[in-house]
Design a protein around this motif. Structure first.
Motif, PDB file in Angstrom:
ATOM      1  N   VAL A  76      -8.556  -2.701   5.448  1.00  0.00           N
ATOM      2  CA  VAL A  76      -7.339  -3.397   5.854  1.00  0.00           C
ATOM      3  C   VAL A  76      -7.419  -4.863   5.419  1.00  0.00           C
ATOM      4  CG1 VAL A  76      -6.811  -1.923   7.842  1.00  0.00           C
ATOM      5  CG2 VAL A  76      -8.330  -3.860   8.159  1.00  0.00           C
ATOM      6  N   ASN A  77      -6.286  -5.419   5.100  1.00  0.00           N
ATOM      7  CA  ASN A  77      -6.208  -6.823   4.732  1.00  0.00           C
ATOM      8  C   ASN A  77      -5.258  -7.522   5.677  1.00  0.00           C
ATOM      9  OD1 ASN A  77      -7.787  -7.028   2.256  1.00  0.00           O
ATOM     10  ND2 ASN A  77      -6.275  -5.530   1.509  1.00  0.00           N
ATOM     11  N   TYR A  78      -5.683  -8.634   6.211  1.00  0.00           N
ATOM     12  CA  TYR A  78      -4.793  -9.391   7.075  1.00  0.00           C
ATOM     13  C   TYR A  78      -5.245 -10.844   7.044  1.00  0.00           C
ATOM     14  CZ  TYR A  78      -8.713  -8.658  10.309  1.00  0.00           C
ATOM     15  OH  TYR A  78      -9.953  -8.613  10.882  1.00  0.00           O
ATOM     16  N   PRO A  79      -4.303 -11.745   7.313  1.00  0.00           N
ATOM     17  CA  PRO A  79      -4.678 -13.157   7.280  1.00  0.00           C
ATOM     18  C   PRO A  79      -5.721 -13.454   8.344  1.00  0.00           C
ATOM     19  CG  PRO A  79      -2.469 -12.857   8.174  1.00  0.00           C
ATOM     20  CD  PRO A  79      -2.887 -11.538   7.635  1.00  0.00           C
ATOM     21  N   ARG A  80      -6.523 -14.439   8.084  1.00  0.00           N
ATOM     22  CA  ARG A  80      -7.573 -14.806   9.024  1.00  0.00           C
ATOM     23  C   ARG A  80      -6.964 -15.178  10.383  1.00  0.00           C
ATOM     24  NH1 ARG A  80     -12.308 -14.282   8.025  1.00  0.00           N
ATOM     25  NH2 ARG A  80     -13.773 -15.200   9.495  1.00  0.00           N
ATOM     26  N   ILE A  81      -7.583 -14.694  11.436  1.00  0.00           N
ATOM     27  CA  ILE A  81      -7.079 -14.999  12.777  1.00  0.00           C
ATOM     28  C   ILE A  81      -7.734 -16.295  13.250  1.00  0.00           C
ATOM     29  CG2 ILE A  81      -6.993 -14.237  15.189  1.00  0.00           C
ATOM     30  CD1 ILE A  81      -7.283 -11.338  14.047  1.00  0.00           C
ATOM     31  N   ASP A  82      -6.889 -17.237  13.693  1.00  0.00           N
ATOM     32  CA  ASP A  82      -7.428 -18.471  14.250  1.00  0.00           C
ATOM     33  C   ASP A  82      -7.584 -18.258  15.754  1.00  0.00           C
ATOM     34  OD1 ASP A  82      -8.091 -20.922  15.179  1.00  0.00           O
ATOM     35  OD2 ASP A  82      -6.421 -22.003  14.224  1.00  0.00           O
ATOM     36  N   TYR A  83      -8.819 -18.027  16.166  1.00  0.00           N
ATOM     37  CA  TYR A  83      -9.048 -17.687  17.571  1.00  0.00           C
ATOM     38  C   TYR A  83      -8.828 -18.877  18.511  1.00  0.00           C
ATOM     39  CZ  TYR A  83     -10.603 -13.224  15.892  1.00  0.00           C
ATOM     40  OH  TYR A  83     -10.626 -11.986  15.291  1.00  0.00           O
ATOM     41  N   GLN A  84      -8.726 -20.064  17.918  1.00  0.00           N
ATOM     42  CA  GLN A  84      -8.469 -21.244  18.761  1.00  0.00           C
ATOM     43  C   GLN A  84      -6.967 -21.492  18.926  1.00  0.00           C
ATOM     44  OE1 GLN A  84     -10.765 -22.394  20.515  1.00  0.00           O
ATOM     45  NE2 GLN A  84     -12.433 -21.363  19.449  1.00  0.00           N
ATOM     46  N   ASP A  85      -6.151 -20.701  18.238  1.00  0.00           N
ATOM     47  CA  ASP A  85      -4.717 -20.927  18.294  1.00  0.00           C
ATOM     48  C   ASP A  85      -4.009 -19.875  19.157  1.00  0.00           C
ATOM     49  OD1 ASP A  85      -2.460 -22.425  17.630  1.00  0.00           O
ATOM     50  OD2 ASP A  85      -1.932 -21.029  16.019  1.00  0.00           O
ATOM     51  N   LEU A  86      -4.734 -19.240  20.037  1.00  0.00           N
ATOM     52  CA  LEU A  86      -4.167 -18.187  20.876  1.00  0.00           C
ATOM     53  C   LEU A  86      -4.261 -18.567  22.346  1.00  0.00           C
ATOM     54  CD1 LEU A  86      -5.805 -14.916  19.495  1.00  0.00           C
ATOM     55  CD2 LEU A  86      -3.487 -15.709  19.099  1.00  0.00           C
ATOM     56  N   TYR A  87      -3.317 -18.019  23.107  1.00  0.00           N
ATOM     57  CA  TYR A  87      -3.463 -18.073  24.562  1.00  0.00           C
ATOM     58  C   TYR A  87      -4.271 -16.850  24.979  1.00  0.00           C
ATOM     59  CZ  TYR A  87       0.331 -21.494  24.669  1.00  0.00           C
ATOM     60  OH  TYR A  87       1.110 -22.593  24.486  1.00  0.00           O
ATOM     61  N   TYR A  88      -5.224 -17.058  25.867  1.00  0.00           N
ATOM     62  CA  TYR A  88      -6.039 -15.945  26.333  1.00  0.00           C
ATOM     63  C   TYR A  88      -5.649 -15.484  27.726  1.00  0.00           C
ATOM     64  CZ  TYR A  88      -8.725 -16.327  22.154  1.00  0.00           C
ATOM     65  OH  TYR A  88      -9.087 -16.293  20.833  1.00  0.00           O
ATOM     66  N   TYR A  89      -4.712 -16.223  28.323  1.00  0.00           N
ATOM     67  CA  TYR A  89      -4.257 -15.805  29.641  1.00  0.00           C
ATOM     68  C   TYR A  89      -2.785 -16.166  29.778  1.00  0.00           C
ATOM     69  CZ  TYR A  89      -3.962 -15.223  34.704  1.00  0.00           C
ATOM     70  OH  TYR A  89      -3.609 -14.816  35.951  1.00  0.00           O
ATOM     71  N   ALA A  90      -1.972 -15.181  30.101  1.00  0.00           N
ATOM     72  CA  ALA A  90      -0.545 -15.409  30.340  1.00  0.00           C
ATOM     73  C   ALA A  90      -0.120 -14.441  31.416  1.00  0.00           C
ATOM     74  CB  ALA A  90       0.259 -15.166  29.066  1.00  0.00           C
ATOM     75  N   ALA A  91       0.425 -14.969  32.495  1.00  0.00           N
ATOM     76  CA  ALA A  91       0.809 -14.085  33.595  1.00  0.00           C
ATOM     77  C   ALA A  91       2.122 -14.544  34.205  1.00  0.00           C
ATOM     78  CB  ALA A  91      -0.281 -14.091  34.667  1.00  0.00           C
TER      79      ALA A  91
END
Lengths: 499, 246
Positions: A76-91
């Protein structure tokens, strides 16, 4: 124009309009700050009021994850994921305390109703009231639902009914508080923290998911299900599911998932662990319908999931059935560790890739005990520019005398711009074991389409009929109501214009 | 009434039909006979709308409608049925499901009420009984693992269920033993009546002793070269197609 070319055009014309679950719920949300560090891990743990041992467990996972590399062996090919640009908690903000259905935000109830997921026990039991909106509310059989909205479980139905039989069905966050001994004993016992990059990430930041315990000798009286919904933007969903079937018990569990359509890619990295003791049976069915991205390949969910079941007991059985129609990229190998003598592992899979979707999926069957049996039936369908890979491992240990495996991988191609790949690994260390592998690749033939059309079916109906026929061996493994949904979904995924 | 006028058609740039004129009045059964390569199968595919056949001239009307402008499924819904020379296998698709889907697709296209599973089963069992076929036929996957004779019988079963007003039988007799030939012929004859017409395409006279045609046409080199009564079939059997070419 030849019929097949027309089909390709129909398929190419599949716009995101065919994805009916792409709406967004406007609800007040609470987020953790973007990015990933030890503080975020502590934040999540604190938010859930977790005991120290679990926080330590998470932090250990996080320390391991920082040293790990994202895997790149899948096709599979996909753009690199920027793990610092995500929310890890949303409620959702309003969700508090004990979860009675009356206390759930009506906006959420409406969201699930729109998705066809009944969160009303009475409505389903009666089989009439409020059941009109949704195709799945046929009222024939109650289904207990745990609804996970972004990072938290918002409702679990039929808990009282199930508790009478000693069955525990709740969110994993609740299980941590109410049944810590069970969670502590089994969490990570099938998928260890450091198992792989995505499972390790999940171990550090998992937010919610379902927990099931079926006591000895109990046959679960209804289907259990979890419905996952990603709603918030730029948010990763990291759920964790743990199912334990004690001796002689039986449970059938369903999982469904959808997400709003967005231009951005969103990460879904789940871990599912199953444990089956002596003579226990777990049937786990998935209809995966994450937003697949649009016809140009923009947006869609990255579905990087680790699912594994341990047949610990003798004569235990774990059966995975999956219908994978959504997600931009799927990386998923539901597996079975066949430890108990005479234990049985099964994997039935339909994976569809259309437009620019990519799927690298399959299974691993580890034969450890004597006379263990596994069956793998994989049906891959590629259309548009979709790429579909079956990747499987059958590993037979030196002591697995009399082990048997049968694998069948069939690929169906629609059009000439898609691809199907089969990568089966077989490692056999036992002379008395028997392993069989069959594989086919075919196209929807022009003569099949014409035959159907000459009988009055239009092209889309014809493709739907042929594809459903191709998938029949897998679809028949699904619980009946799910099978009907799955058939419709197959048609929609392929046609776009049908929906 | 099927009316074919000056019909010419090509396959992959090669002209196969070179100007066919034919009138098939409602209620009649016409046979089209001809040697291999004369254009018999091309004619049946052109009439049913298979892709890959380029119509270069002429017209076909069926009950006043321009047949050539219609999609294959529209032709089916308007009453045209093609019994295939080589029926196609559909793995995993149950025969009952296929037939009901087809019947309901046609009914939907005509604005009629669809039949539910129970009503369909009842209808299908009646037809099976009339055709001396076993219920087993409905449970099997469409044509998968069928013998040549079973496939042809399945075509006749489909025809009986879909109840067309125009049936095109493309060499339905090929590969049939005498018993199967009789069952197939009985199936066609049972449909005969004022609202049913058929084009029976065949290489041999044999079938025509069971399905007695009102007219016989000889197709050679992409044209109808002779037409006559049912006795023409016997003459062809005795003298061969060579005499017609002269």
């Amino acid at each position: 124009m030849p019929a097949v070319a027309e089909t390709i055009e129909t398929v190419q014309a599949a716009q995101e309009g065919g994805y009916k679950w792409g709406f967004e719920t406007d609800i007040e949300m609470e987020f953790a700050p973007k990015g990933l560090n030890e503080d975020i891990v502590r934040f999540i743990s604190a938010k859930k009021g977790e005991p120290q041992w679990l926080l330590d467990w998470r932090l250990k996972a996080f320390a391991m994850w920082k040293k790990m590399e994202e895997p790149d062996w899948a096709a599979v090919n996909y753009p690199r994921i920027d793990y610092q640009d995500l929310y890890y908690y949303a409620a959702p903000v309003k969700k508090v305390g004990p979860k009675s259905l009356d206390e759930v935000d009506p906006e959420l109830l409406r969201t699930y109703a729109k998705l066809g997921i009944p969160l009303k026990e009475q409505a389903i039991l009666a089989g009439v009231e409020g059941a009109g909106d949704s195709p799945s509310d046929s009222g024939r059989m109650p289904v207990a639902v745990d609804a996970v909205f972004d990072s938290v479980s918002v409702a679990t139905t039929f808990r009282g009914e199930l508790a009478k039989k000693g069955i525990i069905f709740c969110s994993i966050s609740e299980a941590v508080h109410d049944h810590p001994e069970l969670v502590r004993q089994y969490l990570g016992s099938v998928v260890p923290q450091g198992d792989n990059f995505f499972a390790c990430l999940n171990s550090a930041v998992f937010t919610d998911g379902s927990f099931v315990y079926i006591p000895k000798g109990v046959r679960c009286p209804m289907e259990l299900s979890t419905y996952f919904r990603i709603n918030a933007k730029s948010t990763g969903q990291f759920e964790r599911t743990l199912i334990i079937a004690d001796e002689g018990s039986h449970v059938s569990y369903l999982e469904g998932c959808t997400a709003p359509q967005r231009d951005e890619n969103q990460l879904h990295a789940a871990v599912v662990e199953l444990v089956a003791m002596d003579d226990a049976t777990i049937k786990y069915s998935t209809v995966q319908n994450w937003y697949p991205g649009d016809a140009e390949g923009k947006g869609g969910i990255f579905n990087f999931v680790t699912k594994r079941g341990a047949c610990r007991g003798a004569r235990s059985k774990i059966s995975w059935t999956q219908v994978e129609t959504g997600s931009a990229v799927t990386w998923k190998y539901p597996s079975c560790i066949l430890q108990g003598d005479d234990s049985v592992g099964e994997f039935y899979s339909v994976a569809i890739t259309n437009n620019f979707q990519q799927a690298d999926t399959g299974t691993k069957m580890f034969h450890i005990g004597r006379n263990t049996k596994s069956t793998i039936v994989s049906k891959g369908i590629s259309a548009g520019r979709g790429q579909n890979t079956y990747r499987g491992l059958v590993k037979i240990g030196a002591k697995a005398h009399g082990a048997r495996n049968f694998t069948q991988c069939d690929s169906l191609l629609i059009g000439d711009q898609c691809g199907a790949h089969t990568v089966p690994y077989i490692e056999n260390r036992c002379a008395t074991a028997k392993v069989e592998h069959e594989a086919t690749t075919s196209r929807i033939a022009e003569d099949q389409l014409f035959y159907c059309r000459a009988r009055g079916l239009n092209e889309e109906e014809a493709v739907g009929l042929i594809v459903n026929g191709f998938c029949r061996e897998v679809l028949k493994e699904l619980p009946m109501e799910f099978a009907v949904e799955a058939q419709k979904l197959l048609a929609i995924s392929l046609e776009g214009s049908v929906g | 009434m099927l009316r074919i006028e000056g019909l010419t058609a090509e396959v992959e740039g090669k002209q196969i039909l070179r100007g066919i004129d034919l009138e098939l009045p409602q209620g009649e059964v016409h046979a089209i006979m001809g040697p291999n390569g004369s254009g018999k199968s091309t004619l049946s595919y052109v009439l049913s709308g298979r892709e890959g056949y380029e119509i270069t001239g002429g017209s076909v009307t069926f009950n006043g409608q321009d047949l050539l402008a219609m999609e294959p499924e529209e032709r089916a819904a308007s009453g045209v049925f093609l019994a295939f020379q080589y029926p196609v296998e559909l793995p995993g698709v149950g025969n009952a499901n296929f037939l009901r889907t087809a019947l309901n697709a046609q009914k939907r296209a005509r604005g009629e009420k669809e039949v539910d599973a129970m009503a369909f089963l009842k209808l299908a069992r009646e037809k099976l009984k009339a055709l001396q076929m076993s219920d087993e036929m409905l449970k099997r996957n469409v044509n998968v693992g069928f013998s040549g004779g079973e496939k042809k019988r399945n075509e006749v079963l489909q025809m009986a269920l879909l109840n067309p007003s125009l049936a095109i039988l493309d060499e339905t007799d090929s590969g049939l033993d005498i018993d199967a030939l009789r069952i197939v012929s009985d199936g066609v004859n049972a449909l005969r009546g004022p609202d049913f017409s058929a084009l029976v395409i065949t290489h041999y006279q044999r079938l025509l002793t069971y399905i007695v045609p009102d007219r016989v046409h000889v197709l050679m080199g992409g044209r109808i070269v002779r037409s006559g009564g049912k006795e023409l079939a016997l003459e062809l059997e005795a003298q061969g197609y060579g005499a017609s070419a002269a």
